[in-house]
Design a protein around this motif. Structure first.
Motif, short mmCIF file in Angstrom:
data_model
loop_
_atom_site.label_atom_id
_atom_site.label_comp_id
_atom_site.label_asym_id
_atom_site.label_seq_id
_atom_site.Cartn_x
_atom_site.Cartn_y
_atom_site.Cartn_z
N PHE A 28 0.82 -1.21 0.00
CA PHE A 28 0.00 0.00 0.00
C PHE A 28 0.86 1.27 0.00
N GLY A 29 2.20 1.09 -0.03
CA GLY A 29 3.09 2.25 -0.10
C GLY A 29 3.68 2.67 1.22
N SER A 30 3.52 1.87 2.29
CA SER A 30 4.04 2.26 3.60
C SER A 30 5.56 2.26 3.60
N LEU A 31 6.15 3.32 4.13
CA LEU A 31 7.61 3.41 4.24
C LEU A 31 8.10 2.78 5.54
N MET A 32 7.36 2.98 6.63
CA MET A 32 7.77 2.44 7.92
C MET A 32 6.55 2.41 8.83
N SER A 33 6.51 1.44 9.75
CA SER A 33 5.39 1.33 10.67
C SER A 33 5.83 0.60 11.92
N THR A 34 4.97 0.62 12.94
CA THR A 34 5.18 -0.17 14.14
C THR A 34 3.99 -1.09 14.28
N PRO A 35 4.04 -2.28 13.66
CA PRO A 35 2.88 -3.18 13.67
C PRO A 35 2.54 -3.63 15.09
N ILE A 36 1.28 -4.02 15.30
CA ILE A 36 0.80 -4.45 16.60
C ILE A 36 0.72 -5.97 16.64
N ILE A 37 1.15 -6.53 17.76
CA ILE A 37 1.18 -7.99 17.94
C ILE A 37 -0.22 -8.58 17.79
N ASN A 38 -0.28 -9.79 17.23
CA ASN A 38 -1.52 -10.54 17.08
C ASN A 38 -1.59 -11.58 18.21
N PRO A 39 -2.24 -11.28 19.35
CA PRO A 39 -2.23 -12.19 20.51
C PRO A 39 -2.80 -13.56 20.13
N PRO A 40 -2.32 -14.64 20.77
CA PRO A 40 -1.31 -14.70 21.84
C PRO A 40 0.12 -14.75 21.33
N GLN A 41 0.34 -14.44 20.07
CA GLN A 41 1.70 -14.43 19.54
C GLN A 41 2.52 -13.35 20.25
N SER A 42 3.84 -13.48 20.14
CA SER A 42 4.72 -12.56 20.84
C SER A 42 5.48 -11.62 19.91
N ALA A 43 5.29 -11.78 18.59
CA ALA A 43 6.01 -10.91 17.67
C ALA A 43 5.30 -10.84 16.33
N VAL A 44 5.53 -9.73 15.62
CA VAL A 44 4.99 -9.54 14.28
C VAL A 44 6.03 -8.80 13.45
N LEU A 45 6.20 -9.24 12.21
CA LEU A 45 7.16 -8.62 11.29
C LEU A 45 6.41 -7.73 10.31
#
Length: 407
Positions: free
Chosen positions: A331-348
């Motif tokens: 969608f053209g994003s240069l940078m973001s801080t994604p939010i975790i998808n619980p109960p997972q502990s990380a998102v790329l």
């Protein structure tokens, strides 16, 4: 004889849904197992089939109503004859969420398409397109929001119109308008889960960048042969999913989760991939992605994307997942801080590729670069582990041979 149409079982722990759209109106002929309504659950849209062949009877609930599993929502007259079609223009479907508005197709002499969903109706009004001219790509040829956007982008600039007849002056000046639309059940669930993640996890984001030169060259070299052999296009997600599964093996805490006072480590990698659907973002899961080839990953993602657009993803395909990849770069994003998808502990988070000057062997060169963002739960994952994960991912993408030899 009238047969009741009941809300079907929607999946484990799901007891209610919202009526999103009526696909058949009273008097319409219906075949056995033909979809007559669409329900919105916490995760996906579910179509309700007709239990018998006959004629659609009365609707017992309205669009936007909450219905329980097993509740009666309509009747079908088994073996009845459909009501004859009237000559007047069809009436637009009425929803509880917003007052019916006149779409472009209803203004002219063309025939409007059947039963636009509330979200599609809003898109038609926003873009000012004629829905009768749009070829639907959704299930059973229904129009999706993406179809409306595509039609709007292809619409030629309007020629100067003849001066309309003078309209009566409005009672109050100004063209400021508001529309109040109830959030879909899927959007409510997304909002709730994301806020819970922020409230529960000690969330932190770390960044890196990656030189995409090697992957771009490999893709350009083999994309035609790849598509010919596997029947699917070679994209970038296949490389990133495989690189991520390798890094997860090296840093198992990134693939783990917290349950109470326990840490649960997974010896498999079920990768959740965020894809767009007409109702919002959905996150189906690639099971055992660490055991798949790049071609198998690409086929699975392509299938998810198509069925998310059609609204035919299944409940079980959204459950679980040990790690999530979200590609905002499309969608053209240069940078973001994604939010975790619980109960997972990380998102790329992946982002757009753009040419930037970088220093290589003491020389300033232009390379296609992408920013990577890893948001993680600091209760479980230390900064050293997060950085090590991103570096391992970066190394695999910048030297894709590592993916082939598992290095």
């Amino acid at each position: 004889m009238a047969t009741e149409v009941l809300v079907p079982t929607l999946g484990e722990s799901i007891t209610e849904a919202t009526l999103g759209e009526w696909l058949k109106q009273p008097g319409d002929a219906v075949a056995a197992d033909e979809p007559i309504a669409s329900l919105e659950t916490d995760k996906v849209s579910v179509e309700v089939p007709s239990p018998v062949a006959g004629v659609m009877g009365a609707h017992a609930v309205s669009v936007g109503d909450t219905v329980q599993v097993g509740a009666m929502i309509a009747t079908v007259d088994a073996g009845g004859a459909a009501a004859p079609k009237q000559e007047e223009a069809p009436q637009p479907a009425v929803t509880r969420d917003a007052a019916p508005a006149t779409a472009p197709a209803e203004q002219g002499s063309g025939e409007a398409p059947a039963a636009l969903s509330p979200s599609v109706r809003r898109a038609v009004l926003e873009h000012g397109v004629d829905p009768s001219t749009i070829k639907g790509t959704g299930r059973d040829g229904r129009i999706t929001k993406e179809d409306v956007a595509t039609a709007a982008s292809a619409k030629p600039a309007a020629a100067p119109a003849a001066a309309p007849a003078p309209a009566p002056a409005p009672a109050q000046g100004g063209g400021r308008k508001e529309e109040r639309v109830r959030m879909t059940r899927l959007r409510q669930t997304i909002a709730k889960r994301l806020k819970e993640a922020q409230n529960t996890a000690a969330m932190l984001t770390t960044f890196n960048d990656v030189d995409m030169t090697a992957v771009i060259e490999a893709r350009a070299k083999y994309k035609d042969l790849f598509e010919k052999k596997h029947g699917v296009r070679l994209g970038f997600m296949g490389f990133f999913v495989k690189a991520a599964t390798m890094a997860l093996k090296d840093i198992p805490s990134v693939n783990a989760s917290i349950e109470g006072e326990d840490i649960v480590y997974h010896d498999y990698a079920d990768i959740s991939v965020a894809v767009s659907s007409p109702g919002g973002l959905v996150v189906p899961v690639i099971r055992d992605a660490d055991q798949m080839s790049v071609a198998q990953v690409e086929k699975t993602i392509g299938d998810f994307g198509k069925r998310a657009k059609d609204g035919t993803l299944k409940m079980d395909e959204m459950k679980g997942g040990t790690f999530t990849i979200s590609n905002g770069g499309v969608f053209g994003s240069l940078m973001s801080t994604p939010i975790i998808n619980p109960p997972q502990s990380a998102v790329l988070g992946l982002h757009r590729i753009e040419d930037r000057p970088v220093v290589v062997n003491g020389q300033v060169v232009v390379r296609p670069m992408m920013y990577l963002a890893l948001s993680y739960d600091h209760r479980l994952i230390d900064g050293r582990e997060a950085v090590t994960f991103l570096v391992a991912l970066k190394n695999a993408i910048e030297d894709p041979t590592r993916i082939l030899i598992d290095l």
